[in-house]
Design a protein around this motif. Structure first.
Motif, PDB file in Angstrom:
ATOM      1  N   SER A 167       0.835  -1.210   0.000  1.00 29.50           N
ATOM      2  CA  SER A 167       0.000   0.000   0.000  1.00 29.50           C
ATOM      3  C   SER A 167       0.867   1.257   0.000  1.00 29.50           C
ATOM      4  O   SER A 167       0.554   2.240  -0.688  1.00 29.50           O
ATOM      5  CB  SER A 167      -0.927  -0.001   1.218  1.00 29.50           C
ATOM      6  N   ASN A 168       1.994   1.229   0.727  1.00 29.59           N
ATOM      7  CA  ASN A 168       2.888   2.387   0.727  1.00 29.59           C
ATOM      8  C   ASN A 168       3.504   2.613  -0.654  1.00 29.59           C
ATOM      9  O   ASN A 168       3.617   3.751  -1.125  1.00 29.59           O
ATOM     10  CB  ASN A 168       3.995   2.192   1.763  1.00 29.59           C
ATOM     11  N   CYS A 169       3.878   1.508  -1.319  1.00 31.78           N
ATOM     12  CA  CYS A 169       4.451   1.643  -2.664  1.00 31.78           C
ATOM     13  C   CYS A 169       3.423   2.193  -3.651  1.00 31.78           C
ATOM     14  O   CYS A 169       3.737   3.036  -4.497  1.00 31.78           O
ATOM     15  CB  CYS A 169       4.974   0.295  -3.131  1.00 31.78           C
ATOM     16  N   GLU A 170       2.191   1.723  -3.544  1.00 29.15           N
ATOM     17  CA  GLU A 170       1.144   2.233  -4.436  1.00 29.15           C
ATOM     18  C   GLU A 170       0.880   3.710  -4.189  1.00 29.15           C
ATOM     19  O   GLU A 170       0.679   4.491  -5.133  1.00 29.15           O
ATOM     20  CB  GLU A 170      -0.143   1.425  -4.236  1.00 29.15           C
ATOM     21  N   TYR A 171       0.892   4.117  -2.914  1.00 26.66           N
ATOM     22  CA  TYR A 171       0.662   5.530  -2.596  1.00 26.66           C
ATOM     23  C   TYR A 171       1.783   6.405  -3.155  1.00 26.66           C
ATOM     24  O   TYR A 171       1.531   7.456  -3.760  1.00 26.66           O
ATOM     25  CB  TYR A 171       0.551   5.692  -1.084  1.00 26.66           C
ATOM     26  N   GLU A 172       3.024   5.964  -2.986  1.00 27.15           N
ATOM     27  CA  GLU A 172       4.148   6.752  -3.494  1.00 27.15           C
ATOM     28  C   GLU A 172       4.152   6.779  -5.017  1.00 27.15           C
ATOM     29  O   GLU A 172       4.462   7.811  -5.630  1.00 27.15           O
ATOM     30  CB  GLU A 172       5.454   6.167  -2.975  1.00 27.15           C
ATOM     31  N   GLN A 173       3.769   5.652  -5.644  1.00 29.47           N
ATOM     32  CA  GLN A 173       3.711   5.628  -7.099  1.00 29.47           C
ATOM     33  C   GLN A 173       2.646   6.578  -7.632  1.00 29.47           C
ATOM     34  O   GLN A 173       2.853   7.312  -8.600  1.00 29.47           O
ATOM     35  CB  GLN A 173       3.439   4.201  -7.574  1.00 29.47           C
ATOM     36  N   GLN A 174       1.503   6.598  -6.961  1.00 28.48           N
ATOM     37  CA  GLN A 174       0.428   7.504  -7.381  1.00 28.48           C
ATOM     38  C   GLN A 174       0.833   8.962  -7.170  1.00 28.48           C
ATOM     39  O   GLN A 174       0.550   9.825  -8.022  1.00 28.48           O
ATOM     40  CB  GLN A 174      -0.844   7.175  -6.596  1.00 28.48           C
ATOM     41  N   MET A 175       1.494   9.246  -6.075  1.00 28.78           N
ATOM     42  CA  MET A 175       1.920  10.616  -5.786  1.00 28.78           C
ATOM     43  C   MET A 175       2.940  11.087  -6.832  1.00 28.78           C
ATOM     44  O   MET A 175       2.847  12.208  -7.345  1.00 28.78           O
ATOM     45  CB  MET A 175       2.530  10.685  -4.389  1.00 28.78           C
ATOM     46  N   LEU A 176       3.905  10.229  -7.172  1.00 32.50           N
ATOM     47  CA  LEU A 176       4.887  10.597  -8.184  1.00 32.50           C
ATOM     48  C   LEU A 176       4.254  10.742  -9.561  1.00 32.50           C
ATOM     49  O   LEU A 176       4.663  11.586 -10.363  1.00 32.50           O
ATOM     50  CB  LEU A 176       5.995   9.546  -8.233  1.00 32.50           C
ATOM     51  N   ARG A 177       3.220   9.911  -9.847  1.00 31.66           N
ATOM     52  CA  ARG A 177       2.540  10.030 -11.136  1.00 31.66           C
ATOM     53  C   ARG A 177       1.824  11.367 -11.242  1.00 31.66           C
ATOM     54  O   ARG A 177       1.867  12.034 -12.283  1.00 31.66           O
ATOM     55  CB  ARG A 177       1.542   8.886 -11.313  1.00 31.66           C
ATOM     56  N   HIS A 178       1.163  11.789 -10.160  1.00 30.28           N
ATOM     57  CA  HIS A 178       0.487  13.093 -10.173  1.00 30.28           C
ATOM     58  C   HIS A 178       1.499  14.235 -10.325  1.00 30.28           C
ATOM     59  O   HIS A 178       1.250  15.202 -11.052  1.00 30.28           O
ATOM     60  CB  HIS A 178      -0.318  13.282  -8.886  1.00 30.28           C
ATOM     61  N   ARG A 179       2.632  14.107  -9.657  1.00 29.49           N
ATOM     62  CA  ARG A 179       3.642  15.157  -9.765  1.00 29.49           C
ATOM     63  C   ARG A 179       4.206  15.224 -11.194  1.00 29.49           C
ATOM     64  O   ARG A 179       4.443  16.301 -11.735  1.00 29.49           O
ATOM     65  CB  ARG A 179       4.764  14.888  -8.771  1.00 29.49           C
ATOM     66  N   TYR A 180       4.409  14.035 -11.782  1.00 25.95           N
ATOM     67  CA  TYR A 180       4.920  13.989 -13.152  1.00 25.95           C
ATOM     68  C   TYR A 180       3.918  14.599 -14.129  1.00 25.95           C
ATOM     69  O   TYR A 180       4.286  15.356 -15.033  1.00 25.95           O
ATOM     70  CB  TYR A 180       5.232  12.539 -13.513  1.00 25.95           C
ATOM     71  N   GLU A 181       2.627  14.322 -13.945  1.00 23.54           N
ATOM     72  CA  GLU A 181       1.605  14.898 -14.821  1.00 23.54           C
ATOM     73  C   GLU A 181       1.538  16.408 -14.657  1.00 23.54           C
ATOM     74  O   GLU A 181       1.348  17.147 -15.634  1.00 23.54           O
ATOM     75  CB  GLU A 181       0.251  14.258 -14.516  1.00 23.54           C
ATOM     76  N   ALA A 182       1.688  16.881 -13.411  1.00 27.82           N
ATOM     77  CA  ALA A 182       1.669  18.332 -13.191  1.00 27.82           C
ATOM     78  C   ALA A 182       2.851  19.006 -13.874  1.00 27.82           C
ATOM     79  O   ALA A 182       2.718  20.081 -14.467  1.00 27.82           O
ATOM     80  CB  ALA A 182       1.682  18.623 -11.688  1.00 27.82           C
ATOM     81  N   LEU A 183       4.034  18.370 -13.830  1.00 20.88           N
ATOM     82  CA  LEU A 183       5.190  18.945 -14.506  1.00 20.88           C
ATOM     83  C   LEU A 183       5.013  18.930 -16.025  1.00 20.88           C
ATOM     84  O   LEU A 183       5.444  19.844 -16.724  1.00 20.88           O
ATOM     85  CB  LEU A 183       6.447  18.163 -14.120  1.00 20.88           C
ATOM     86  N   LEU A 184       4.368  17.877 -16.553  1.00 17.61           N
ATOM     87  CA  LEU A 184       4.114  17.823 -17.993  1.00 17.61           C
ATOM     88  C   LEU A 184       3.147  18.924 -18.421  1.00 17.61           C
ATOM     89  O   LEU A 184       3.306  19.540 -19.468  1.00 17.61           O
ATOM     90  CB  LEU A 184       3.566  16.449 -18.383  1.00 17.61           C
ATOM     91  N   LYS A 185       2.109  19.165 -17.608  1.00 16.66           N
ATOM     92  CA  LYS A 185       1.168  20.234 -17.925  1.00 16.66           C
ATOM     93  C   LYS A 185       1.856  21.591 -17.891  1.00 16.66           C
ATOM     94  O   LYS A 185       1.591  22.458 -18.724  1.00 16.66           O
ATOM     95  CB  LYS A 185       0.001  20.203 -16.948  1.00 16.66           C
ATOM     96  N   ALA A 186       2.734  21.782 -16.906  1.00 16.70           N
ATOM     97  CA  ALA A 186       3.450  23.057 -16.832  1.00 16.70           C
ATOM     98  C   ALA A 186       4.402  23.227 -18.015  1.00 16.70           C
ATOM     99  O   ALA A 186       4.615  24.334 -18.510  1.00 16.70           O
ATOM    100  CB  ALA A 186       4.226  23.158 -15.521  1.00 16.70           C
ATOM    101  N   GLY A 187       4.969  22.106 -18.493  1.00 16.40           N
ATOM    102  CA  GLY A 187       5.889  22.193 -19.616  1.00 16.40           C
ATOM    103  C   GLY A 187       5.198  22.310 -20.954  1.00 16.40           C
ATOM    104  O   GLY A 187       5.751  22.863 -21.909  1.00 16.40           O
ATOM    105  N   SER A 188       3.975  21.783 -21.081  1.00 12.25           N
ATOM    106  CA  SER A 188       3.265  21.850 -22.359  1.00 12.25           C
ATOM    107  C   SER A 188       2.869  23.275 -22.722  1.00 12.25           C
ATOM    108  O   SER A 188       2.754  23.621 -23.888  1.00 12.25           O
ATOM    109  CB  SER A 188       2.025  20.956 -22.307  1.00 12.25           C
ATOM    110  N   GLY A 189       2.690  24.134 -21.719  1.00  9.24           N
ATOM    111  CA  GLY A 189       2.315  25.516 -22.001  1.00  9.24           C
ATOM    112  C   GLY A 189       3.489  26.358 -22.464  1.00  9.24           C
ATOM    113  O   GLY A 189       3.303  27.480 -22.926  1.00  9.24           O
ATOM    114  N   ALA A 190       4.721  25.829 -22.391  1.00 10.28           N
ATOM    115  CA  ALA A 190       5.888  26.610 -22.794  1.00 10.28           C
ATOM    116  C   ALA A 190       6.091  26.619 -24.300  1.00 10.28           C
ATOM    117  O   ALA A 190       6.826  27.438 -24.819  1.00 10.28           O
ATOM    118  CB  ALA A 190       7.138  26.066 -22.112  1.00 10.28           C
ATOM    119  N   GLY A 191       5.469  25.669 -25.028  1.00 13.72           N
ATOM    120  CA  GLY A 191       5.567  25.690 -26.488  1.00 13.72           C
ATOM    121  C   GLY A 191       6.557  24.693 -27.000  1.00 13.72           C
ATOM    122  O   GLY A 191       6.441  23.494 -26.762  1.00 13.72           O
TER     123      GLY A 191
END
Length: 445
Positions: free
Chosen positions: A379-403
């Motif tokens: 359960s701890n591994c799944e929680y950390e994996q989900q947290m890192l996935r959300h962080r990675y998606e947020a960074l991708l969204k921030a980078g997609s707006g740069a062009g």
């Protein structure tokens, strides 16, 4: 007729050892006996509530009474006072003196003993001067010539160094900038120490390697530039630096926690693999019916695998049910989880303690604890994996707006995530699919 007792009563004498008639010695030595008896009978009683050690400090060896007022004694760790005698005082005289450190011939006066008249000034030994090397015209033309420096400017530099004892800050302040070009402190030091090194090397005896001090002027300039930048920081820059340092510490702490969790997870997986291999080995042995001791077949299981029950090998009679008691190292959460699983599966919490039942019941609870720890780690591994996935998606969204620089930002985002998570667990790290397969194997057992 008066008897000896009457005479003693008149003279206030006590009864002696011999109560016979009084003699001449008794009359002559009557005063000494009185004082001796009074000295012997002089006693002091210790006050109530005072300890014996404290009361003993109040008396000296002669058993004198304690003093009423504090008295000063010469004994002990005290500063010795001056003993003023009747001898003649040494004569002093107001006499002139000169300081060898001064070259202007100044004469001063002070009080001094007559016996020390004519001696050197006692503080002249503190006059320490720096030996500045002197070069000749020939040495300068052969070894010390430099295109950036003239001989007159070099002579001026060495003159100031000799006057101010190599205090280069003062030399830089007193430098003649009207006649010569403007120089920094590093330039003056570099020129002086380069000449000293060359002269030392030239004047050294053949076959010897003298120690030459090399001044790194470029390093000194960079150091002062860094100090200037550090001193000229704004409060906002200082606050930002402190914030970055705190974030770095948090990242390092999270990295250490993840490494520790990864090590615990590896131990649990090894324990699960060991348990499955042990079960398979027991099944093979039971099929072949080879009479071997069960204890010798068990491989070395880590201490974190399941529950370690105590061995009752002490002499005397013990109940078999004591072997079913859980050790104190098992926490309350694990005990409640074990009881809940046993109740759900319809297993009695306190079965009949036969030899076979006790052994199987302890193994069952040990496996349940191991299963409970594996579930928590999963359960701890799944929680950390989900947290890192959300962080990675947020960074991708921030980078997609740069062009156009989206790909570079993706790579940078991945590198940031790797830095936060830390290095891989081990060279043979276990993936999530392998971990799931291990869990499924335990559930089937």
């Amino acid at each position: 007729m008066a008897t000896g007792a009457d005479v003693r009563d008149i003279l206030e004498l006590g009864g002696g050892e011999n109560d016979g008639p009084i003699s001449k010695k008794d009359l002559i030595n009557s005063d000494k006996k009185k004082t001796k008896k009074a000295a012997e009978t002089l006693t002091f009683k210790r006050p109530e509530g005072m300890h014996r050690e404290v009361y003993a400090l109040l008396y000296s060896d002669k058993k004198d009474a304690p003093p009423l007022l504090p008295s000063d004694t010469t004994q002990g760790y005290r500063t010795v006072k001056a003993k003023l005698g009747c001898k003649k005082v040494r004569p002093w005289k107001w006499m002139p003196f000169t300081n060898p450190a001064r070259r202007d011939g100044a004469i001063f006066h002070h009080w001094r003993r007559v016996a020390e008249e004519g001696k050197d000034y006692p503080f002249a030994r503190f006059n320490k001067t720096v030996q500045v090397p002197v070069y000749s015209e020939q040495e300068y033309q052969m070894y010390l010539h430099d295109d950036g420096w003239t001989k007159a400017e070099t002579d001026h530099l060495f003159d100031l160094c000799k006057r101010f004892d190599l205090r280069f800050v003062v030399v830089h302040d007193r430098y003649d900038y009207q006649q010569y070009r403007k120089r920094s402190v590093e330039d003056l030091k570099e020129r002086y120490y380069s000449i000293c090194g060359k002269l030392t090397k030239v004047r050294a005896a053949s076959g010897t390697e003298p120690k030459i001090y090399i001044f790194d002027a470029a390093h000194e300039r960079r150091r002062k530039e860094q100090l200037d930048k550090l001193f000229n920081r704004t409060p906002e820059q200082v606050a930002e630096e402190e914030y970055l340092i705190q974030e770095l510490r948090k990242i390092e702490n999270r990295k250490k926690e993840r490494e520790k969790k990864a090590q615990d997870l590896q131990k649990l997986i090894k324990a699960a693999d060991t348990t499955t291999e042990l079960r398979r080995a027991e099944k093979r042995v039971s099929k072949k019916k080879i009479p071997q001791k069960r204890e010798t077949e068990k491989p070395a299981v880590p201490e974190t695998a399941g529950i370690k029950f105590p061995d009752f090998k002490s002499a005397g009679v013990t109940l078999r049910s004591q072997r079913m008691k859980l050790p104190s190292s098992v926490g309350q959460k694990k005990i409640k989880a074990i009881e809940q699983i046993l109740v759900e599966q319809g297993v009695d919490l306190n079965p009949m303690p036969t030899e076979e039942i006790v052994q199987m019941f302890n193994e069952l609870r040990s496996d349940l604890v191991l299963l409970y720890e594996l579930k928590q780690a999963h359960s701890n591994c799944e929680y950390e994996q989900q947290m890192l996935r959300h962080r990675y998606e947020a960074l991708l969204k921030a980078g997609s707006g740069a062009g156009s620089g989206a790909d570079d930002i993706k790579v940078e985002a991945k590198e940031q995530i790797i830095d936060v998570v830390g290095a891989p667990l081990t060279p043979n790290s276990v993936s999530l699919q392998t971990f799931t397969n291990v869990l499924l194997g335990i559930f089937r057992i």
